[in-house]
Design an enzyme around this catalytic site. Structure first.
Site, mmCIF file in Angstrom:
data_model
loop_
_atom_site.group_PDB
_atom_site.id
_atom_site.type_symbol
_atom_site.label_atom_id
_atom_site.label_comp_id
_atom_site.label_asym_id
_atom_site.label_seq_id
_atom_site.Cartn_x
_atom_site.Cartn_y
_atom_site.Cartn_z
ATOM 1 N N ARG A 218 9.880 46.448 19.942
ATOM 2 C CA ARG A 218 11.054 45.635 20.313
ATOM 3 C C ARG A 218 12.372 46.244 19.798
ATOM 4 N NH1 ARG A 218 7.273 44.031 22.736
ATOM 5 N NH2 ARG A 218 6.729 41.879 23.207
ATOM 6 N N CYS B 227 8.964 35.471 24.438
ATOM 7 C CA CYS B 227 8.556 35.222 23.050
ATOM 8 C C CYS B 227 9.790 35.177 22.160
ATOM 9 C CB CYS B 227 7.615 36.323 22.573
ATOM 10 S SG CYS B 227 5.950 36.107 23.211
ATOM 11 N N GLU C 93 13.126 37.573 17.959
ATOM 12 C CA GLU C 93 13.364 38.710 18.854
ATOM 13 C C GLU C 93 14.350 38.374 19.967
ATOM 14 O OE1 GLU C 93 10.936 39.487 22.627
ATOM 15 O OE2 GLU C 93 9.448 39.762 21.061
HETATM 16 N N1 EPU Z 1 -2.371 32.551 20.640
HETATM 17 C C1 EPU Z 1 -2.666 31.305 20.168
HETATM 18 N N2 EPU Z 1 -1.834 30.275 20.511
HETATM 19 C C2 EPU Z 1 -0.754 30.448 21.297
HETATM 20 C C3 EPU Z 1 -0.448 31.728 21.788
HETATM 21 C C4 EPU Z 1 -1.285 32.782 21.451
HETATM 22 O O1 EPU Z 1 -3.637 31.114 19.437
HETATM 23 O O2 EPU Z 1 -0.061 29.448 21.562
HETATM 24 C C5 EPU Z 1 -3.278 33.658 20.315
HETATM 25 C C6 EPU Z 1 -4.018 34.162 21.556
HETATM 26 O O3 EPU Z 1 -5.168 33.421 21.795
HETATM 27 C C7 EPU Z 1 -4.314 35.592 21.170
HETATM 28 C C8 EPU Z 1 -3.139 36.001 20.291
HETATM 29 O O4 EPU Z 1 -2.540 34.779 19.850
HETATM 30 O O5 EPU Z 1 -5.484 35.683 20.414
HETATM 31 C C9 EPU Z 1 -2.127 36.857 21.015
HETATM 32 O O6 EPU Z 1 -1.616 36.130 22.125
HETATM 33 P P1 EPU Z 1 -1.164 36.862 23.492
HETATM 34 O O7 EPU Z 1 -2.275 37.729 23.992
HETATM 35 O O8 EPU Z 1 -0.613 35.813 24.373
HETATM 36 O O9 EPU Z 1 -0.063 37.861 23.055
HETATM 37 P P2 EPU Z 1 1.166 37.682 22.059
HETATM 38 O O10 EPU Z 1 0.913 38.608 20.905
HETATM 39 O O11 EPU Z 1 1.461 36.276 21.761
HETATM 40 C C10 EPU Z 1 2.571 39.664 23.035
HETATM 41 C C11 EPU Z 1 4.026 39.873 23.319
HETATM 42 C C12 EPU Z 1 4.376 39.326 24.691
HETATM 43 C C13 EPU Z 1 3.493 40.001 25.732
HETATM 44 C C14 EPU Z 1 2.036 39.706 25.390
HETATM 45 C C15 EPU Z 1 1.055 40.331 26.357
HETATM 46 C C16 EPU Z 1 5.260 39.752 21.208
HETATM 47 C C17 EPU Z 1 6.106 38.901 20.331
HETATM 48 N N3 EPU Z 1 4.838 39.175 22.322
HETATM 49 O O12 EPU Z 1 2.373 38.264 22.941
HETATM 50 O O13 EPU Z 1 5.741 39.642 24.944
HETATM 51 O O14 EPU Z 1 3.805 39.522 27.028
HETATM 52 O O15 EPU Z 1 1.756 40.237 24.067
HETATM 53 O O16 EPU Z 1 0.839 41.662 26.044
HETATM 54 O O17 EPU Z 1 5.000 40.908 20.872
HETATM 55 C C18 EPU Z 1 8.014 38.859 24.870
HETATM 56 O O18 EPU Z 1 8.256 39.779 24.114
HETATM 57 O O19 EPU Z 1 8.900 38.084 25.272
HETATM 58 C C19 EPU Z 1 6.642 38.633 25.295
HETATM 59 C C20 EPU Z 1 6.299 37.563 25.983
#
Ligand code: EPU
Length: 289
Positions: free
Chosen positions: A162, A210, A280
């Site tokens: 980021r 996010c 972010e």
């Molecule tokens: N999770 C939960 N509860 C929630 C959301 C997520 O338990 O409400 C758990 C999921 O089950 C999973 C883990 O957290 O085990 C990760 O969740 P997810 O796969 O949705 O990915 P993320 O790490 O929350 C990141 C990026 C997103 C990107 C996704 C997909 C960041 C801050 N966010 O999200 O980017 O779309 O991976 O690759 O790095 C953004 O930057 O605006 C954004 C949406």
């Protein structure tokens, strides 16, 4: 110059979050020479400006912005050689991801569904599912503060989670070149990634994506959910019940509602887990420019 500027543009109309008061001045640019002219005008006049893409990672202040908001709509995309794409900063990142994958090019499949412009994606080094905007980047042509164009090869720039060098620079991204790799699987992968995004994120709500970066130890969304904050609301801002790292504009939220909710979530996660979350999403207000 002032006769080209609008004075009635509400920033909530150009933000995916749907929050933001009036811009003092607002202008759209479709040609690079206009962008050069505007930047050198701001430089000479000492006028504050903000470069806007698709408004997807921005929290605009409800008080508005005492600055010139320049929306970059330089939106061409040309395949100069097979797999070599030169794309204007105002072009849709999502469209680029879909179109390149459909033509059998791999590297930007993850972009499909991200509501950003090319400029915004480079600025934030947008990333998802293990792919980053910078990975297949070759160069960026950049309009410096004085209006001159300079080419930055990828090696001259820094990209990390980021983060890009553009966050510390004062001009505007004009266009970028990506070289992608041929792959028979590209379209299938793009559709799978899009499906994963649509099924785990509140894409039908007004949001800025996010809100917190993922800390090293866990996903911010998981931590926020574990703290029991899904659905928590302050004013019109709410922690999404679909993905807890998304704060949504549920009903006429103000920037203060959003900031209060973000701060509440940050403090509560720290209190309950000891983890300090880092935002972010950019809060665009007068003192920040
Ligand atoms: N999770 C939960 N509860 C929630 C959301 C997520 O338990 O409400 C758990 C999921 O089950 C999973 C883990 O957290 O085990 C990760 O969740 P997810 O796969 O949705 O990915 P993320 O790490 O929350 C990141 C990026 C997103 C990107 C996704 C997909 C960041 C801050 N966010 O999200 O980017 O779309 O991976 O690759 O790095 C953004 O930057 O605006 C954004 C949406």
């Amino acid at each position: 110059m002032y006769q080209h500027f609008r004075t009635d543009r509400l920033l909530k109309e150009v933000s995916t979050l749907g929050i933001g008061g009036p811009a003092r001045y607002f202008v759209e640019v479709k040609e690079v020479d206009k962008l050069q002219e505007l930047l050198s005008f701001c430089y000479k006049e000492g006028m504050r400006f903000f470069i806007l893409g698709k408004g997807s990672n921005c929290l605009f202040d409800s008080q508005g912005l005492d600055a010139l908001v320049i929306q970059n709509k330089i939106d061409f995309c040309s395949e100069e050689e097979p797999g070599h794409f030169v794309v204007g900063a105002g072009y849709s990142f999502s469209l680029l991801g879909t179109q390149t994958a459909k033509r059998g090019w791999s590297g930007l499949e993850f972009a499909s569904g991200i509501p950003a412009s090319i400029g915004g994606a480079l600025f934030m080094n947008a990333a998802a599912q293990g792919q980053e905007t910078s990975t297949h980047l070759v160069y960026v042509d950049y309009v410096e503060q004085d209006g001159k164009i300079r080419r930055y090869m990828k090696e001259e720039l820094t990209f990390s989670y980021r983060f890009s060098s553009f966050q510390k620079m004062k001009g505007a991204i004009y266009r970028a070149c990506f070289i992608l790799k041929p792959s028979l699987e590209a379209r299938k992968k793009q559709l799978q990634l899009l499906q994963a995004r649509v099924s785990t994120q509140p894409y039908q709500e007004k949001s800025a994506g996010c809100v917190f970066k993922n800390p090293a130890c866990s996903a911010a969304g998981r931590l926020i959910e574990q703290c029991g904050l899904k659905g928590y609301r302050i004013g019109g801002a709410e922690v999404s019940t679909i993905h807890a790292n998304f704060l949504i504009n549920a009903q006429d939220a103000t920037s203060q509602d959003f900031l209060d909710l973000r701060e509440y979530v940050r403090k509560e996660v720290e209190r309950q887990t000891g983890v300090k979350l880092e935002p972010e999403v950019y809060w665009i207000h007068d003192e920040a420019l």
